[in-house]
Design an enzyme around this catalytic site. Structure first.
Site, PDB file in Angstrom:
ATOM      1  N   TYR A 209      -2.776   5.164  -3.626  1.00  0.00           N
ATOM      2  CA  TYR A 209      -3.682   6.208  -3.155  1.00  0.00           C
ATOM      3  C   TYR A 209      -3.120   7.536  -3.667  1.00  0.00           C
ATOM      4  CZ  TYR A 209      -5.788   3.025   0.320  1.00  0.00           C
ATOM      5  OH  TYR A 209      -6.447   1.999   0.945  1.00  0.00           O
TER       6      TYR A 209
ATOM      7  N   HIS B 159     -13.512  -2.804   1.201  1.00  0.00           N
ATOM      8  CA  HIS B 159     -12.475  -2.294   2.093  1.00  0.00           C
ATOM      9  C   HIS B 159     -12.537  -2.952   3.473  1.00  0.00           C
ATOM     10  CE1 HIS B 159      -9.440   0.944   1.533  1.00  0.00           C
ATOM     11  NE2 HIS B 159      -9.278   0.769   2.826  1.00  0.00           N
TER      12      HIS B 159
ATOM     13  N   THR C 211      -6.850   2.301  -5.810  1.00  0.00           N
ATOM     14  CA  THR C 211      -7.946   2.207  -4.849  1.00  0.00           C
ATOM     15  C   THR C 211      -8.965   3.309  -5.115  1.00  0.00           C
ATOM     16  OG1 THR C 211      -6.356   1.411  -3.218  1.00  0.00           O
ATOM     17  CG2 THR C 211      -8.511   2.076  -2.397  1.00  0.00           C
TER      18      THR C 211
ATOM     19  N   ARG D 171     -14.566  -1.538   6.516  1.00  0.00           N
ATOM     20  CA  ARG D 171     -14.044  -0.475   7.382  1.00  0.00           C
ATOM     21  C   ARG D 171     -14.399   0.923   6.885  1.00  0.00           C
ATOM     22  NH1 ARG D 171      -8.442  -0.122   7.804  1.00  0.00           N
ATOM     23  NH2 ARG D 171      -8.528   0.414   9.992  1.00  0.00           N
TER      24      ARG D 171
ATOM     25  N   ARG E 143     -14.576   5.278  12.282  1.00  0.00           N
ATOM     26  CA  ARG E 143     -14.228   4.069  13.022  1.00  0.00           C
ATOM     27  C   ARG E 143     -14.399   4.350  14.512  1.00  0.00           C
ATOM     28  NH1 ARG E 143      -9.318   3.097   8.707  1.00  0.00           N
ATOM     29  NH2 ARG E 143     -10.763   2.703   6.995  1.00  0.00           N
TER      30      ARG E 143
ATOM     31  N   LYS F  95      -9.347  -1.365  -7.689  1.00  0.00           N
ATOM     32  CA  LYS F  95      -9.790  -2.003  -6.435  1.00  0.00           C
ATOM     33  C   LYS F  95     -10.885  -1.174  -5.760  1.00  0.00           C
ATOM     34  CE  LYS F  95      -8.000  -3.507  -1.910  1.00  0.00           C
ATOM     35  NZ  LYS F  95      -8.811  -2.648  -1.023  1.00  0.00           N
TER      36      LYS F  95
ATOM     37  N   SER G 230       0.819  -1.205   0.000  1.00  0.00           N
ATOM     38  CA  SER G 230       0.000   0.000   0.000  1.00  0.00           C
ATOM     39  C   SER G 230       0.856   1.259   0.000  1.00  0.00           C
ATOM     40  CB  SER G 230      -0.911   0.007   1.228  1.00  0.00           C
ATOM     41  OG  SER G 230      -1.588   1.250   1.341  1.00  0.00           O
TER      42      SER G 230
ATOM     43  N   GLN H 226      -0.160  -0.681  -4.503  1.00  0.00           N
ATOM     44  CA  GLN H 226      -1.533  -0.198  -4.329  1.00  0.00           C
ATOM     45  C   GLN H 226      -1.499   1.316  -4.163  1.00  0.00           C
ATOM     46  OE1 GLN H 226      -3.537  -1.592  -0.833  1.00  0.00           O
ATOM     47  NE2 GLN H 226      -5.425  -0.508  -1.278  1.00  0.00           N
TER      48      GLN H 226
END
Length: 309
Positions: free
Chosen positions: A39, A187, A65, A190, A74, A163, A16, A37
């Site tokens: 972002y 995800h 992503t 989450r 959260r 993704k 990531s 991955q």
């Protein structure tokens, strides 16, 4: 450690953007395929630099992503005072000091490891690696659109994976924008409460792409039988996150290897119990899928237990 364990098990590892490890170090540690991955935290220029670094190091795929325009709420983090602890006001951390005092060995290890990590692959010009405390704000400024896939595809010369797909429409759009694979993912549950289970929408996505690209599944993979269910519904492969993280936390690289062994052993056991000599024999006839419109009030499990035939 996780990348080494994945390579030893004969599978790929995905790193990531939001990691404390430099992508160069992770690629060097692995003898197997490694994906990156992406972002867009830090902006387009920062992302472009990371893409170019990954390309130079030989990462074999870029996974973009698309389901994290902001960080989800959260509640456990809220109760534990994470916002105050990550803030820059030391006085707001005072009510939480008891948490640290009760765990002196943990605190010593945390500080010995450098404290709050920085994101080594998000290098902000003039500032260096992005601080962990800045990521929430950075995410809100990094909303990805379909237009972004076009310039990303121009920068990245290898296979592009999208993704965070949960509908047939998004899957078709990803194919139209040049994706070579899509990852059906919520995800890990989450981000947004109430989204469907990934196995529940997998058949819709498979029908939408109609064999044009490979489909992977992410989320809820805890047993070999979960892998079998995904493959039965058409997935090419599955991804694991929490499962390997638990192993890593418990025993480092050996823990990740043990996690992969458990999944492999249970996968083989499930195949034997189904009477299948190989994965190639699996198909939709082995699972029963509850339709998406089925009432959640009476739904206990979106995917029935694998049935013997």
């Amino acid at each position: 450690m996780a990348a080494r364990a994945a390579a030893q098990a004969g599978t790929a590892y995905t790193l990531s953007t939001l990691s404390g490890c430099r992508l160069e170090d992770v690629k060097a540690a692995s003898s197997g395929p490694v994906w990156y991955q992406l972002y867009l935290v830090g902006g387009r220029d920062v992302a472009t630099e990371a893409i170019n670094r990954a390309q130079k190091e030989g990462f074999s795929a870029l996974m973009v992503t698309i389901d994290t325009p902001v960080s989800g709420f959260r509640e456990r983090d809220f109760r534990n005072g994470i916002k105050a602890l990550l803030g820059r006001n030391p006085f707001k951390t005072l009510p939480h000091l008891g948490q640290f005092i009760m765990k002196p060995r943990w605190l010593a290890g945390f500080l010995g490891d450098g404290g709050l990590m920085k994101f080594a692959n998000v290098v902000v010009p003039g500032e260096g690696p992005m601080s962990y405390a800045d990521v929430s704000v950075a995410l809100e400024k990094a909303v990805i659109t379909w237009d972004d896939l076009r310039w990303i595809r121009q920068e990245w010369k290898g296979p592009l994976v999208v993704k965070g797909v949960l509908t047939g429409d998004d899957a078709r759009r990803a194919v139209d924008e040049g994706a070579k694979a899509v990852v059906v993912s919520n995800h890990g549950g989450r981000q947004l409460d109430g989204v469907p289970a990934t196995l529940q929408v997998l058949p819709e996505v498979m029908d939408a792409v109609n064999g044009q690209v490979e489909v992977l599944v992410d989320g809820g993979i805890r047993r070999g039988a979960d892998i079998v269910k995904a493959i039965c519904l058409g997935a090419r492969a599955v991804l694991i996150g929490r499962a390997y993280a638990y192993g890593l936390a418990a025993a480092g690289q050996a823990g990740v290897s043990k996690t992969l062994d458990i999944l492999k052993e249970d996968l083989i056991r499930t195949l034997k119990l189904l009477g299948c000599a190989a994965i190639a024999e699996l198909g939709r006839s082995y699972v029963g899928v509850v339709p998406r419109q089925y009432s959640l009030a009476t739904q206990n499990d979106p995917i029935n237990v694998v049935q013997e035939r």
